[in-house]
Design a protein around this motif. Structure first.
Motif, PDB file in Angstrom:
ATOM      1  N   GLY A 286       0.783  -1.219   0.000  1.00  0.00           N
ATOM      2  CA  GLY A 286       0.000   0.000   0.000  1.00  0.00           C
ATOM      3  C   GLY A 286       0.818   1.272   0.000  1.00  0.00           C
ATOM      4  N   LEU A 287       2.046   1.208   0.523  1.00  0.00           N
ATOM      5  CA  LEU A 287       2.869   2.406   0.618  1.00  0.00           C
ATOM      6  C   LEU A 287       4.053   2.345  -0.342  1.00  0.00           C
ATOM      7  CD1 LEU A 287       2.834   2.926   4.496  1.00  0.00           C
ATOM      8  CD2 LEU A 287       1.255   3.816   2.777  1.00  0.00           C
ATOM      9  N   ALA A 288       4.916   1.349  -0.198  1.00  0.00           N
ATOM     10  CA  ALA A 288       6.122   1.281  -1.026  1.00  0.00           C
ATOM     11  C   ALA A 288       5.794   1.247  -2.512  1.00  0.00           C
ATOM     12  CB  ALA A 288       6.945   0.050  -0.643  1.00  0.00           C
ATOM     13  N   TYR A 289       4.752   0.509  -2.887  1.00  0.00           N
ATOM     14  CA  TYR A 289       4.409   0.376  -4.300  1.00  0.00           C
ATOM     15  C   TYR A 289       3.262   1.305  -4.710  1.00  0.00           C
ATOM     16  CZ  TYR A 289       7.421  -3.709  -4.027  1.00  0.00           C
ATOM     17  OH  TYR A 289       8.512  -4.530  -3.827  1.00  0.00           O
ATOM     18  N   ALA A 290       2.113   1.212  -4.051  1.00  0.00           N
ATOM     19  CA  ALA A 290       0.939   1.983  -4.472  1.00  0.00           C
ATOM     20  C   ALA A 290       1.188   3.487  -4.377  1.00  0.00           C
ATOM     21  CB  ALA A 290      -0.275   1.588  -3.629  1.00  0.00           C
ATOM     22  N   HIS A 291       1.776   3.935  -3.278  1.00  0.00           N
ATOM     23  CA  HIS A 291       2.021   5.369  -3.149  1.00  0.00           C
ATOM     24  C   HIS A 291       3.082   5.847  -4.135  1.00  0.00           C
ATOM     25  CE1 HIS A 291      -0.602   5.559   0.305  1.00  0.00           C
ATOM     26  NE2 HIS A 291      -0.387   6.853   0.386  1.00  0.00           N
ATOM     27  N   GLY A 292       4.038   5.000  -4.433  1.00  0.00           N
ATOM     28  CA  GLY A 292       5.009   5.358  -5.466  1.00  0.00           C
ATOM     29  C   GLY A 292       4.341   5.608  -6.799  1.00  0.00           C
ATOM     30  N   ILE A 293       3.376   4.767  -7.146  1.00  0.00           N
ATOM     31  CA  ILE A 293       2.648   4.936  -8.408  1.00  0.00           C
ATOM     32  C   ILE A 293       1.842   6.231  -8.384  1.00  0.00           C
ATOM     33  CG2 ILE A 293       0.848   3.941  -9.890  1.00  0.00           C
ATOM     34  CD1 ILE A 293       1.784   1.168  -8.884  1.00  0.00           C
ATOM     35  N   MET A 294       1.191   6.537  -7.247  1.00  0.00           N
ATOM     36  CA  MET A 294       0.413   7.774  -7.152  1.00  0.00           C
ATOM     37  C   MET A 294       1.307   9.002  -7.260  1.00  0.00           C
ATOM     38  SD  MET A 294      -2.772   7.139  -4.513  1.00  0.00           S
ATOM     39  CE  MET A 294      -1.930   6.216  -3.231  1.00  0.00           C
ATOM     40  N   VAL A 295       2.459   8.976  -6.617  1.00  0.00           N
ATOM     41  CA  VAL A 295       3.392  10.092  -6.709  1.00  0.00           C
ATOM     42  C   VAL A 295       3.872  10.269  -8.142  1.00  0.00           C
ATOM     43  CG1 VAL A 295       5.691  10.899  -6.024  1.00  0.00           C
ATOM     44  CG2 VAL A 295       4.124  10.007  -4.302  1.00  0.00           C
ATOM     45  N   CYS A 296       4.168   9.166  -8.806  1.00  0.00           N
ATOM     46  CA  CYS A 296       4.571   9.217 -10.212  1.00  0.00           C
ATOM     47  C   CYS A 296       3.468   9.856 -11.058  1.00  0.00           C
ATOM     48  CB  CYS A 296       4.886   7.807 -10.711  1.00  0.00           C
ATOM     49  SG  CYS A 296       5.399   7.735 -12.444  1.00  0.00           S
ATOM     50  N   GLY A 297       2.227   9.453 -10.816  1.00  0.00           N
ATOM     51  CA  GLY A 297       1.103  10.026 -11.551  1.00  0.00           C
ATOM     52  C   GLY A 297       0.993  11.524 -11.333  1.00  0.00           C
ATOM     53  N   ALA A 298       1.194  11.970 -10.095  1.00  0.00           N
ATOM     54  CA  ALA A 298       1.120  13.399  -9.798  1.00  0.00           C
ATOM     55  C   ALA A 298       2.203  14.180 -10.536  1.00  0.00           C
ATOM     56  CB  ALA A 298       1.242  13.621  -8.288  1.00  0.00           C
TER      57      ALA A 298
END
Length: 398
Positions: A286-298
């Motif tokens: 939920g953090l290491a992978y999913a949040h990385g993807i969301m930050v990349c999207g932003a």
């Protein structure tokens, strides 16, 4: 270990440098961690500018590799600070050293695939190995010490690939891509080593709410980059009607991303980390992978906003359309993965929003419509999703 070596180890990594965890008290984010995050404001700016200047298939892949390295360096440091006390003298020294390495990575980033490849890799590899080695010393004679030693072994393996890529320019892209695969696959195989096996998820005892807050803060930094690009573009532009309208659209897209995450998703994530026992598994996916993807999207959204503001009334070119569509899609994919990791149902409106944005992108390409319409086409489905998720979140709270 002889007495002299033992004394040296104690001085390098005293046990008192660990966080003190008391039952019922939360691990708080320290000023040292916030200070460390400042360098990532610059790193994200550098990533955005790199993508702006390399709008091709190869350029996009290069940007992905650079982002993967930047994110993993931040992510592993955030995890280390879950056990390390950043306000202890030794913790501060380590965090400032890692901050300096991250700054060097950011400085090297514009030319990471050319003349500054060695500088970028040297900073990244140093950051990886020093952090893992320090934590292994700090947690010596504990299961976590072994965990970090195995993590360090995997970091050494990826370091070989990063260094070989820096030296062998013709194979740089391929070797660095393989290095990213090794870095990101390592946690999923439990840092398995021959003769040692894998580290169990249960042995990585952590405070999930602390890591959740750290990830929320870095997501805010990513949104801040959108504001910086938007404002910076307006400063150097003639403020005619088209530019002002494009800026308003860009601002509302940023608001939509913030709303979807902090209004529509935040409380569900917080509840999961407060109530579920599998903190490490939650944090990994939920953090290491999913949040990385969301930050990349932003970050990609920030680039698309700059492109739309720069040429609001001209026909949107294919690179602009691809970036404008890709940014929200990447963010939505990360949001969906986060919801899945915390065992929350996936709202039907989320994938539908992605499909609508893709359809709008295709329509803009076929009709050669201006960039303003592209921005509006992205904005309305994102605002609709934000409204629906926010209304659902308020209903659940009530």
């Amino acid at each position: 270990m002889n007495a002299h070596t033992s004394t040296l180890v104690e001085k390098l990594a005293p046990v008192s440098a660990l966080r003190r965890r008391e039952s019922g008290s939360a691990v708080r984010v320290t000023s040292t961690e916030l200070f460390f995050d400042l360098v990532y404001v610059f790193s994200i700016i550098q990533l955005s500018h790199f993508l702006l200047e390399h709008q091709s298939a190869v350029g996009a892949l290069q940007a992905v590799i650079l982002f993967a390295a930047v994110w993993w360096a931040w992510n592993y440091t955030a995890w280390a600070a879950n056990w390390l006390d950043p306000d202890h003298q030794g913790g501060r020294v380590l965090m400032i050293f890692l901050m300096a390495c991250a700054l060097i990575m950011a400085i090297a980033m514009p030319y990471a695939f050319t003349e500054r490849a060695g500088l970028f890799v040297g900073a990244y590899v140093t950051m990886s190995l020093v952090r893992a080695g320090w934590m292994a010393l700090l947690l010596r004679n504990q299961r976590m010490g072994r965990n970090y030693a195995q993590l360090g072994a995997w970091s050494t393996l990826s370091a070989v690939l990063w260094i070989c890529g820096a030296v062998a320019e013709p194979l740089r892209l391929e070797l660095w891509l393989l290095a990213v695969v090794v870095d990101y696959a390592a946690p999923y195989v439990g840092f398995w080593l021959p003769g040692f096996g894998a580290t169990s998820m249960e042995s990585w005892t952590l405070e999930g709410l602390h890591l959740l807050e750290r990830n929320q803060l870095v997501f805010i930094i990513a949104l801040g980059e959108s504001i910086l690009l938007l404002g910076g573009t307006l400063v150097g532009s003639t403020l005619d009607a088209g530019v002002v309208l494009a800026a308003a659209i860009g601002f509302l897209i940023i608001v939509a991303l913030w709303w979807i995450y902090f209004v529509g998703t935040f409380h569900e994530g917080e509840h999961a980390f407060e109530t579920r026992a599998e903190q490490t598994k939650l944090a990994r996916s939920g953090l290491a992978y999913a949040h990385g993807i969301m930050v990349c999207g932003a970050i990609v959204v920030a680039v698309s906003i700059e492109e739309i503001i720069a040429h609001p009334v001209e026909a949107a070119h294919l690179p602009t359309i691809l970036v404008a569509v890709a940014g929200p899609l990447i963010f939505l994919a990360g949001n969906a993965l986060f919801r899945r990791s915390i065992a929350r149902p996936l709202p039907g409106a989320l994938p539908l929003t992605g499909l609508v944005i893709v359809a709008i992108g295709l329509l803009i390409q076929v009709t050669h419509a201006p960039a303003l319409l592209l921005g509006l086409g992205v904005l309305f489905p994102m605002l609709t999703l934000a409204y629906r998720l926010g209304r659902h979140a308020h209903a659940v709270e009530a």
